[in-house]
Design a protein around this motif. Structure first.
Motif, PDB file in Angstrom:
ATOM      1  N   ASP A 197       0.728  -1.217  -0.050  1.00  0.00           N
ATOM      2  CA  ASP A 197       0.083   0.146  -0.118  1.00  0.00           C
ATOM      3  C   ASP A 197       0.915   1.116  -0.056  1.00  0.00           C
ATOM      4  O   ASP A 197       0.451   2.306  -0.604  1.00  0.00           O
ATOM      5  CB  ASP A 197      -1.201  -0.159   1.216  1.00  0.00           C
ATOM      6  CG  ASP A 197      -1.997  -1.042   1.161  1.00  0.00           C
ATOM      7  OD1 ASP A 197      -2.487  -1.284  -0.145  1.00  0.00           O
ATOM      8  OD2 ASP A 197      -2.825  -1.355   2.053  1.00  0.00           O
ATOM      9  N   THR A 198       1.917   1.273   0.831  1.00  0.00           N
ATOM     10  CA  THR A 198       2.920   2.347   0.778  1.00  0.00           C
ATOM     11  C   THR A 198       3.503   2.718  -0.594  1.00  0.00           C
ATOM     12  O   THR A 198       3.584   3.718  -1.174  1.00  0.00           O
ATOM     13  CB  THR A 198       3.949   2.186   1.787  1.00  0.00           C
ATOM     14  OG1 THR A 198       3.411   1.822   3.166  1.00  0.00           O
ATOM     15  CG2 THR A 198       5.134   3.178   1.797  1.00  0.00           C
ATOM     16  N   LEU A 199       3.897   1.520  -1.227  1.00  0.00           N
ATOM     17  CA  LEU A 199       4.448   1.431  -2.473  1.00  0.00           C
ATOM     18  C   LEU A 199       3.419   2.051  -3.542  1.00  0.00           C
ATOM     19  O   LEU A 199       3.831   2.980  -4.369  1.00  0.00           O
ATOM     20  CB  LEU A 199       5.045   0.225  -2.927  1.00  0.00           C
ATOM     21  CG  LEU A 199       6.267  -0.178  -2.120  1.00  0.00           C
ATOM     22  CD1 LEU A 199       6.574  -1.699  -2.631  1.00  0.00           C
ATOM     23  CD2 LEU A 199       7.458   0.837  -2.558  1.00  0.00           C
ATOM     24  N   GLU A 200       2.038   1.627  -3.547  1.00  0.00           N
ATOM     25  CA  GLU A 200       1.048   2.313  -4.199  1.00  0.00           C
ATOM     26  C   GLU A 200       0.782   3.644  -4.135  1.00  0.00           C
ATOM     27  O   GLU A 200       0.596   4.257  -5.214  1.00  0.00           O
ATOM     28  CB  GLU A 200      -0.186   1.245  -3.888  1.00  0.00           C
ATOM     29  CG  GLU A 200      -1.255   1.551  -5.151  1.00  0.00           C
ATOM     30  CD  GLU A 200      -2.516   0.769  -4.585  1.00  0.00           C
ATOM     31  OE1 GLU A 200      -3.362   1.023  -5.295  1.00  0.00           O
ATOM     32  OE2 GLU A 200      -2.592   0.026  -3.556  1.00  0.00           O
ATOM     33  N   ARG A 201       1.090   4.043  -2.928  1.00  0.00           N
ATOM     34  CA  ARG A 201       0.766   5.563  -2.670  1.00  0.00           C
ATOM     35  C   ARG A 201       1.920   6.208  -3.297  1.00  0.00           C
ATOM     36  O   ARG A 201       1.646   7.380  -3.943  1.00  0.00           O
ATOM     37  CB  ARG A 201       0.632   5.781  -1.296  1.00  0.00           C
ATOM     38  CG  ARG A 201      -0.715   5.310  -0.971  1.00  0.00           C
ATOM     39  CD  ARG A 201      -1.066   5.803   0.646  1.00  0.00           C
ATOM     40  NE  ARG A 201       0.051   5.481   1.706  1.00  0.00           N
ATOM     41  CZ  ARG A 201      -0.164   4.399   2.342  1.00  0.00           C
ATOM     42  NH1 ARG A 201      -1.302   3.604   2.430  1.00  0.00           N
ATOM     43  NH2 ARG A 201       0.946   3.995   3.151  1.00  0.00           N
ATOM     44  N   LYS A 202       3.127   5.860  -3.053  1.00  0.00           N
ATOM     45  CA  LYS A 202       4.230   6.594  -3.729  1.00  0.00           C
ATOM     46  C   LYS A 202       4.288   6.390  -5.227  1.00  0.00           C
ATOM     47  O   LYS A 202       4.400   7.501  -6.067  1.00  0.00           O
ATOM     48  CB  LYS A 202       5.335   5.804  -3.258  1.00  0.00           C
ATOM     49  CG  LYS A 202       5.941   6.016  -1.745  1.00  0.00           C
ATOM     50  CD  LYS A 202       7.415   5.454  -1.425  1.00  0.00           C
ATOM     51  CE  LYS A 202       7.519   5.880  -0.068  1.00  0.00           C
ATOM     52  NZ  LYS A 202       8.784   5.029   0.267  1.00  0.00           N
ATOM     53  N   GLY A 203       3.888   5.313  -5.948  1.00  0.00           N
ATOM     54  CA  GLY A 203       3.713   5.290  -7.371  1.00  0.00           C
ATOM     55  C   GLY A 203       2.565   6.280  -7.865  1.00  0.00           C
ATOM     56  O   GLY A 203       2.965   6.771  -8.836  1.00  0.00           O
ATOM     57  N   GLY A 204       1.396   6.392  -7.112  1.00  0.00           N
ATOM     58  CA  GLY A 204       0.389   7.022  -7.517  1.00  0.00           C
ATOM     59  C   GLY A 204       0.802   8.614  -7.429  1.00  0.00           C
ATOM     60  O   GLY A 204       0.332   9.365  -8.290  1.00  0.00           O
ATOM     61  N   TYR A 205       1.599   9.093  -6.537  1.00  0.00           N
ATOM     62  CA  TYR A 205       1.892  10.310  -6.312  1.00  0.00           C
ATOM     63  C   TYR A 205       2.744  10.941  -7.347  1.00  0.00           C
ATOM     64  O   TYR A 205       2.744  12.052  -7.921  1.00  0.00           O
ATOM     65  CB  TYR A 205       2.409  10.504  -4.852  1.00  0.00           C
ATOM     66  CG  TYR A 205       2.933  12.140  -4.593  1.00  0.00           C
ATOM     67  CD1 TYR A 205       2.275  12.895  -4.230  1.00  0.00           C
ATOM     68  CD2 TYR A 205       4.392  12.274  -4.799  1.00  0.00           C
ATOM     69  CE1 TYR A 205       2.642  14.268  -3.914  1.00  0.00           C
ATOM     70  CE2 TYR A 205       4.720  13.456  -4.563  1.00  0.00           C
ATOM     71  CZ  TYR A 205       3.827  14.596  -4.035  1.00  0.00           C
ATOM     72  OH  TYR A 205       4.423  15.743  -3.854  1.00  0.00           O
ATOM     73  N   GLY A 206       3.810  10.160  -7.473  1.00  0.00           N
ATOM     74  CA  GLY A 206       4.828  10.391  -8.650  1.00  0.00           C
ATOM     75  C   GLY A 206       4.592   9.857  -9.967  1.00  0.00           C
ATOM     76  O   GLY A 206       5.545   9.721 -10.872  1.00  0.00           O
ATOM     77  N   GLY A 207       3.820   9.210 -10.326  1.00  0.00           N
ATOM     78  CA  GLY A 207       3.479   8.271 -11.318  1.00  0.00           C
ATOM     79  C   GLY A 207       3.396   9.131 -12.512  1.00  0.00           C
ATOM     80  O   GLY A 207       4.103   8.892 -13.613  1.00  0.00           O
ATOM     81  N   LYS A 208       2.780  10.143 -12.705  1.00  0.00           N
ATOM     82  CA  LYS A 208       2.620  10.891 -13.865  1.00  0.00           C
ATOM     83  C   LYS A 208       3.980  11.379 -14.457  1.00  0.00           C
ATOM     84  O   LYS A 208       4.534  11.559 -15.648  1.00  0.00           O
ATOM     85  CB  LYS A 208       1.738  12.104 -13.805  1.00  0.00           C
ATOM     86  CG  LYS A 208       0.143  11.576 -13.495  1.00  0.00           C
ATOM     87  CD  LYS A 208      -0.667  12.717 -13.441  1.00  0.00           C
ATOM     88  CE  LYS A 208      -2.070  12.021 -13.412  1.00  0.00           C
ATOM     89  NZ  LYS A 208      -3.221  13.269 -13.308  1.00  0.00           N
ATOM     90  N   VAL A 209       4.763  11.784 -13.327  1.00  0.00           N
ATOM     91  CA  VAL A 209       6.021  12.373 -13.431  1.00  0.00           C
ATOM     92  C   VAL A 209       7.201  11.383 -13.737  1.00  0.00           C
ATOM     93  O   VAL A 209       7.631  11.304 -14.693  1.00  0.00           O
ATOM     94  CB  VAL A 209       6.735  13.370 -12.666  1.00  0.00           C
ATOM     95  CG1 VAL A 209       7.838  14.114 -13.000  1.00  0.00           C
ATOM     96  CG2 VAL A 209       5.444  14.647 -12.733  1.00  0.00           C
ATOM     97  N   ALA A 210       7.200  10.537 -12.621  1.00  0.00           N
ATOM     98  CA  ALA A 210       8.295   9.373 -12.966  1.00  0.00           C
ATOM     99  C   ALA A 210       8.089   8.343 -14.185  1.00  0.00           C
ATOM    100  O   ALA A 210       8.897   7.912 -14.613  1.00  0.00           O
ATOM    101  CB  ALA A 210       8.286   8.630 -11.512  1.00  0.00           C
TER     102      ALA A 210
END
Length: 213
Positions: free
Chosen positions: A164-177
């Protein structure tokens, strides 16, 4: 690497082609059933026990894999644990049924007994396994089921929290990352695959309905 053989496309469910090798190391591509004319010829590039390793090594995710390594990673794996069956291709969670392999139960119980300083029972369990004494081994499993279930539940909940922590991080920076890390969407799909498998195991084993604390 098998030149020419890797020209077959991947198909995880009932592939038409399987590879075989003779004593000289020659590779043969053979159909697994009668294939109609003009039908595709595909083989599975997946690992039925651990799709995570293929993702890490080759950036390939086989979502048709029936199981995945249970992600139990103790700080030290002893020889006794190896003899009990600790191996990434044997410690499996099944994604559709929520079943666990026998090795998962054995290792969890062995570890739980050690953490409780019950070395006598731990060794009794190990010797029963080594000597093929199934009756004694099963009796210990039944006696300490709640202890084993509590360790399984704790492992699953801890790993789900990490996902869940990784999912939140991925969602937060997904568009840029995603621009700099093109594999991010694939990694997120892998994590979702693992998460669904863990949830299936939790539900199938009744771990969401009982308090093992």
């Amino acid at each position: 690497i098998a030149p020419m053989a890797d020209m077959f496309n991947h198909h995880g469910y009932e592939p038409e082609i399987a590879l075989a090798y003779d004593e000289g190391g020659n590779c043969y591509a053979q159909t697994t059933y009668d294939v109609s004319a003009n039908s595709p010829l595909r083989m599975s590039y997946g690992d039925p026990t651990n799709p995570s390793s293929l993702l890490a090594r080759y950036g390939f995710l086989d979502e048709s894999a029936p199981a995945t390594f249970c992600k139990l990673l103790p700080s030290h794996v002893s020889e006794e644990m190896k003899n009990l069956g600790y191996a990434h291709d044997r410690m499996l969670f099944y994604k559709d049924t929520g079943d666990l392999t026998e090795e998962v139960w054995d290792i969890l119980l062995y570890m739980a007994l050690g953490e409780n300083d019950d070395v006598a029972t731990q060794q009794q369990f190990y010797q029963a396994h080594a000597g093929g004494d199934y009756a004694t081994k099963q009796s210990i499993h039944e006696q300490y089921y709640l202890l084993t279930a509590a360790k399984l539940s704790d492992h699953i909940e801890t790993f789900l929290d990490e996902l869940d922590t990784l999912e939140r991080k991925g969602g937060y920076g997904g568009k840029v990352a995603a621009d700099d890390h093109p594999r991010l969407p694939l990694i997120m799909r892998h994590n979702e695959f693992v998460k669904k498998t863990f949830l299936t195991v939790r539900n199938a084993q009744g771990l969401d309905q009982n308090n093992y604390a």
